[in-house]
Scaffold this active site. Structure first.
Site, PDB file in Angstrom:
ATOM      1  NE  ARG B  49      -2.080  -1.570   3.435  1.00 50.04           N
ATOM      2  CZ  ARG B  49      -2.374  -1.044   4.614  1.00 50.04           C
ATOM      3  NH1 ARG B  49      -3.274  -0.323   4.775  1.00 50.04           N
ATOM      4  NH2 ARG B  49      -1.541  -1.376   5.704  1.00 50.04           N
ATOM      5  CB  THR B  50       3.915   2.499   2.001  1.00 50.07           C
ATOM      6  OG1 THR B  50       3.354   2.026   3.080  1.00 50.07           O
ATOM      7  CG2 THR B  50       4.854   3.353   2.047  1.00 50.07           C
ATOM      8  CE  LYS B  79      24.796  -9.581  -9.334  1.00 49.40           C
ATOM      9  NZ  LYS B  79      24.527  -8.778 -10.493  1.00 49.40           N
ATOM     10  NE  ARG B 100       8.096  -0.931   4.523  1.00 50.45           N
ATOM     11  CZ  ARG B 100       7.013  -0.583   5.419  1.00 50.45           C
ATOM     12  NH1 ARG B 100       6.670   0.751   5.385  1.00 50.45           N
ATOM     13  NH2 ARG B 100       6.417  -1.535   6.208  1.00 50.45           N
ATOM     14  CG  HIS B 128       6.077   4.624   7.837  1.00 54.24           C
ATOM     15  ND1 HIS B 128       6.075   5.223   6.685  1.00 54.24           N
ATOM     16  CD2 HIS B 128       4.902   3.370   7.891  1.00 54.24           C
ATOM     17  CE1 HIS B 128       5.332   4.598   5.720  1.00 54.24           C
ATOM     18  NE2 HIS B 128       4.836   3.510   6.424  1.00 54.24           N
TER      19      HIS B 128
END
Ligand SMILES: [Zn+2]
Lengths: 150, 299
Positions: B49-50, B79, B100, B128
């Site tokens: 959603r974000t 990697k 994020r 957040h």
């Protein structure tokens, strides 16, 4: 007291170390594995602190980072620099506002674990020293820090 | 403002600028500020959603998006490259980076190694900030002000990240806070001390019914039942609301929730005039548009 300092031709004298912290400072400065002459006094009587520790190191000067570390572990200690048996400077070490690359963040999810760390310091409402991680923004009691990058 | 990493990076005026502009977008303002701009949207852990809310905000402002929705599906995962190297490279491809990441502090690191604006879309358990902005927008939009609001905050107040950031902001706006939780899940002493230092009025309550008639907004948080089960004598159901809880509510009361919800906020509440949580989430789009617009107006 004067006599101890006078013993040292060149070097540093760290006095009024809160009792119990001298060995930590010796470790920080890596003095066990250096070739410098070191004098240590533990549990000495002190009017101000009750008991104090003391360290003298011949032919030594602190780097800024070392001075920050000692200021963190022993705020209130006095640092005298001695040249040719004379005290050429004497300063009371104050808690540094910022500490870089010395404390390893205890937060296991903190991004600084693989990078580098930066902490700010402050005293909480009970005058305990706390450090705050610049990255994860968590706060820790200085006494609870177990790992140092030294 | 160059980046948004932590809610404490914002002054009261910064917050008001963002919220006022968000309201204009909600009322239909159109902007092309991001035209010919490429925004990297890098989700090292999934948060659908974000991510979609940011993607939509970017495209509505005329920008285009590159990035990934979950780093497990990229070559980055295996990697062994350091995060700071990865970020440096991504930073060279884009005009701004939305990040994020599961590690606390990842967005702060990004803001130090990249020369472009960074928006923190959640770094582990830490911050957040756009969630906090959209919480504040919901309060302002429904009450027409932020200053002096009576805000109830209910649930697990000890562990919730959204609660802690919201309280930082509540300090700036001199809100009165009503904490509703079992004693064991109250906010930590240091946080309460900082509220006291900021002269913020707060009180503790065990049940929402005690003070529902005083509240302008009730901010509910996700409740983890396991945490309540461990506490002797605590009835988990006391931290779920129902129609009875709201009997004496003020007419202007709005219920907010960061979503997703669980049992604490049953769907029977959705049809009451107090439910605002879906609008709260939907308006996040306008808040994110406003934030991007302001970041690009100042670079
Ligand atoms: Zn940290």
């Amino acid at each position: 007291m004067k006599k101890h300092i006078a013993d040292l031709e060149n070097g540093i004298n760290i006095d009024h170390i809160p009792h119990g912290n001298a060995l930590f400072i010796i470790q920080t400065l890596n003095l066990f594995s250096s070739d410098k002459q070191v004098g240590v006094g533990l549990n000495l009587p002190s009017e101000r602190l009750g008991h104090k520790d003391l360290i003298k190191v011949a032919d030594y000067n602190l780097s800024d980072k070392e001075q920050d570390a000692i200021s963190l572990f022993a705020p209130g200690a006095t640092l005298s620099v001695i040249e040719e048996y004379k005290v050429i400077s004497k300063a009371t070490l104050e808690l540094p506002k910022e500490i870089s690359n010395l404390i390893i963040c205890p937060n296991p999810r903190c991004v600084s674990k693989q990078y580098k760390s930066k902490f700010t310091t402050y005293k909480d409402r009970k005058s305990n020293i706390k450090v705050r991680c610049h990255y994860c923004e968590q706060e820790f009691l200085l006494d609870s820090i177990k790992e140092y990058n030294i | 403002m160059h980046s948004l990493v932590s809610i404490s990076d914002l002054s009261k005026n910064d917050i008001l600028d963002i919220l006022n502009l968000a309201r204009k977008f909600k009322e239909g303002k159109i902007s092309n500020t991001l035209s010919k701009k490429v925004i990297a949207s890098c989700f090292f852990e999934a948060s659908t959603r974000t991510r979609l809310s940011f993607d939509s905000a970017i495209q509505r402002l005329g920008g285009s998006v590159i990035g990934f929705a979950d780093s497990n599906n990229t070559s980055l995962a295996n990697k062994g490259e350091s995060l700071s190297d990865t970020l440096k490279i991504i930073g060279a491809y884009a005009d701004a980076l939305i990040i994020r990441h599961p590690q606390d502090g990842a967005a702060r690191l990004a803001s130090e190694v990249c020369n472009i604006p960074i928006i923190n879309a959640g770094d582990g358990a830490n911050q957040h900030p756009t969630q906090t902005l959209l919480d504040l927008f919901a309060i302002m939009d429904t009450q027409d002000k932020l200053d002096g609001i009576n805000l109830g905050i209910m649930g697990d107040l000890k562990h919730g990240r959204t609660v802690h950031s919201l309280i930082e902001a509540a300090k700036l706006f001199n809100m009165s806070l009503f904490f509703i939780s079992p004693k064991e899940l109250r906010m930590g002493h240091d946080q309460l001390f900082s509220l006291k230092q900021s002269s913020i009025h707060y009180s503790f309550h065990i049940y929402a019914e005690e003070i529902i008639d005083k509240l302008d907004c009730l901010y509910m948080t996700r409740v983890q039942k396991e945490r309540f089960v461990d506490i002797d004598g605590v009835n988990f159901d006391s931290y779920c609301i129902n129609l009875n809880t709201l009997e004496k509510a003020r007419t202007n009361l709005k219920i907010l929730h960061p979503l997703p919800r669980r049992e604490e906020l049953p769907s029977v509440i959705d049809d009451t005039p107090y439910a605002h949580y879906f609008k709260q989430a939907a308006d996040g789009l306008f808040v994110r548009m406003a934030l991007l617009e302001i970041l690009f107006a100042t670079v």
